[in-house]
Design an enzyme around this catalytic site. Structure first.
Site, short mmCIF file in Angstrom:
data_model
loop_
_atom_site.label_atom_id
_atom_site.label_comp_id
_atom_site.label_asym_id
_atom_site.label_seq_id
_atom_site.Cartn_x
_atom_site.Cartn_y
_atom_site.Cartn_z
N GLY A 10 0.84 -1.14 0.12
CA GLY A 10 0.09 0.07 0.05
C GLY A 10 0.86 1.21 -0.15
N ARG A 78 0.90 -4.82 -5.55
CA ARG A 78 0.82 -6.13 -4.94
C ARG A 78 1.23 -7.24 -5.99
NH1 ARG A 78 -0.77 -3.91 0.13
NH2 ARG A 78 -2.42 -2.67 -0.11
N ASP A 109 5.20 -4.94 6.21
CA ASP A 109 5.54 -6.31 6.41
C ASP A 109 5.45 -7.18 5.35
OD1 ASP A 109 2.49 -6.01 6.64
OD2 ASP A 109 2.54 -7.96 7.85
N THR A 111 5.98 -6.67 2.34
CA THR A 111 7.35 -6.22 1.48
C THR A 111 8.84 -6.90 2.28
OG1 THR A 111 6.15 -4.49 0.88
CG2 THR A 111 8.74 -4.37 0.68
N THR A 132 4.24 2.61 5.27
CA THR A 132 2.91 2.17 5.45
C THR A 132 2.07 2.91 6.39
OG1 THR A 132 1.71 0.17 6.34
CG2 THR A 132 3.71 0.10 7.25
N ASP A 134 -0.02 1.90 8.43
CA ASP A 134 -0.59 1.13 9.35
C ASP A 134 0.10 1.33 10.72
OD1 ASP A 134 -2.52 0.31 7.71
OD2 ASP A 134 -1.81 -1.73 7.67
N ASP A 136 2.30 -0.80 11.90
CA ASP A 136 2.34 -1.93 12.52
C ASP A 136 3.64 -2.83 12.58
OD1 ASP A 136 2.43 -2.25 9.83
OD2 ASP A 136 0.90 -3.71 9.76
N GLY A 177 -6.24 0.14 8.79
CA GLY A 177 -5.32 -0.60 10.00
C GLY A 177 -5.75 -1.85 9.65
N ARG A 178 -4.92 -2.73 8.66
CA ARG A 178 -5.18 -4.05 8.57
C ARG A 178 -5.41 -4.91 9.79
NH1 ARG A 178 -1.64 -6.42 3.62
NH2 ARG A 178 -0.45 -5.01 4.40
N GLU A 194 -15.44 9.62 21.28
CA GLU A 194 -15.94 9.12 22.72
C GLU A 194 -15.60 7.49 22.64
OE1 GLU A 194 -17.79 11.30 20.97
OE2 GLU A 194 -17.78 12.61 22.52
#
Ligand code: ADP
Ligand code: F6P
Length: 329
Positions: A10, A78, A109, A111, A132, A134, A136, A177-178, A194
């Site tokens: 991505g 991809r 990750d 990649t 990325t 994300d 992550d 956020g996969r 909230e």
């Protein structure tokens, strides 16, 4: 040294700034950079950036003015074929044929999984940069693109709050956020939401409902629920159904921000992170390192083995989860 650079997976705002940094750092040290277009797919297709002299080499001018642009000038993809051993062997043969000594992938990750697989068939050096939205990956406090994605989401939630207040409604806003709640949690904190529903904490419809009733009784006129797409109960649509089925005290609307979060001009912190990491990755290659990702942890630049970057789930800070609960009163 001839370095092959590419973006993969991505796209993320700041990838262009990182490419500029890689090219300028390598060229200023007297080395060559081959721009591989469309990630691993482009490597298999021998799809290289061609400069104005018709050579497959990036120049100082190929990356002029890039820091402010989202996306990636080299494109990304991809590539299912690269997941196969046959694809990886083919890529290794192409790298040898083109005289590429080192690779510098900018991605996530997946990649880096690919980089580890490639290293089984190719003895060149590989140092990656974390590109990325994300956030992550273990080994860097923040990934390239995360801050911009959060900024985009916060601006959207701020706007939605206006209409939510006017109509006294609840909005469930789904962010990317996969497998990670980082974007959701940071967006929720920054936008004063909230509730955040993230994969790292249990999402309990009844508990959310009780919380909403309390907030309604305290005079809250609007509610923003930020939902990570990877939440274990599903996305915003599913959560909306689950909460409404129990009798939600607010009328609700669902908004899915989607790929909007991946675009746009990178915020300052992403531009600086990209520039630091691109330069550090090149210097790491020149120093002889391989098999690792360049990252920034508490301001320090460091390398983390690729296998470690995706070895476990990167936990969201529990104090931020608690802080959101304290603020959402
Ligand atoms: P990201 O790098 O952002 O996580 P992907 O998961 O789509 O994005 O991975 C990017 C590319 O890396 C994939 O299209 C594929 O070519 C390659 N890749 C991903 N996972 C693996 C794997 N386990 N083995 C080999 N290559 C992989
Ligand atoms: O990994 C980055 C990411 O944007 C995830 O947050 C999201 O789940 C995924 O990519 C979307 O992928 P695609 O571009 O294939 O729709």
């Amino acid at each position: 040294m001839r370095i092959g650079v590419f973006c993969s997976g991505g796209d993320a705002p700041g990838m262009n700034a990182c490419l500029r940094s890689v090219v300028r750092s390598a060229l200023s040290a007297g080395h060559e950079v081959v721009g591989i277009r469309r990630g691993y797919q482009g490597l298999l297709d021998e799809d290289f950036y061609i400069n104005s002299d018709g050579e497959p080499l990036m120049t100082l001018r190929s990356v002029s003015g890039l820091t402010k642009f989202g996306g990636t000038m080299l494109h990304t993809s991809r590539c299912p074929q690269f997941r196969t051993e046959e694809g990886q062997k083919k890529a290794a043969a192409i790298l040898r044929k083109c005289g590429i000594d080192a690779l510098l992938p900018i991605g996530g990750d997946g990649t880096f999984h690919g980089a580890v697989d490639l290293a089984r068939h190719w003895d060149g050096q590989i140092i990656g940069c974390p590109g990325t939205i994300d956030n992550d990956l273990i080994g860097t406090d923040f990934t390239i693109g995360f801050a911009t994605a959060v900024q985009t989401a916060v601006e959207a939630v701020d706007k939605l709050r206006d209409t939510a207040e006017s109509h006294e409604r609840m909005f469930l806003v789904e962010v990317m956020g996969r497998h990670s709640g980082y974007i959701a949690l940071h967006t929720a904190l920054a936008a004063g939401a909230e509730v955040a529903c993230i994969p790292e904490t249990p999402t309990d419809f009844r508990q959310i409902l009780e919380h909403l009733k309390v907030l309604k009784a305290r005079g809250k006129q609007s509610i923003m629920v930020i939902v990570a797409e990877g939440d274990e109960e599903g996305g915003a649509e599913k959560l909306n159904q689950g909460i409404c089925a129990l009798g939600c005290p607010f009328s609700t609307r669902v908004v899915i921000l989607g790929h909007l979060q991946r675009g746009g001009s990178p915020v300052t912190s992403d531009r600086i992170l990209s520039t630091r990491l691109g330069d550090f990755a090149v210097r790491s290659l020149l120093a002889g390192h391989s098999g690792a990702m360049a990252g920034e942890v508490r301001g320090d630049l460091l390398l983390t083995p690729f296998e470690t970057t995706y070895s476990e789930h990167k936990a969201v800070p529990p104090e931020l989860v608690a802080l959101l609960e304290t603020m959402a009163e």
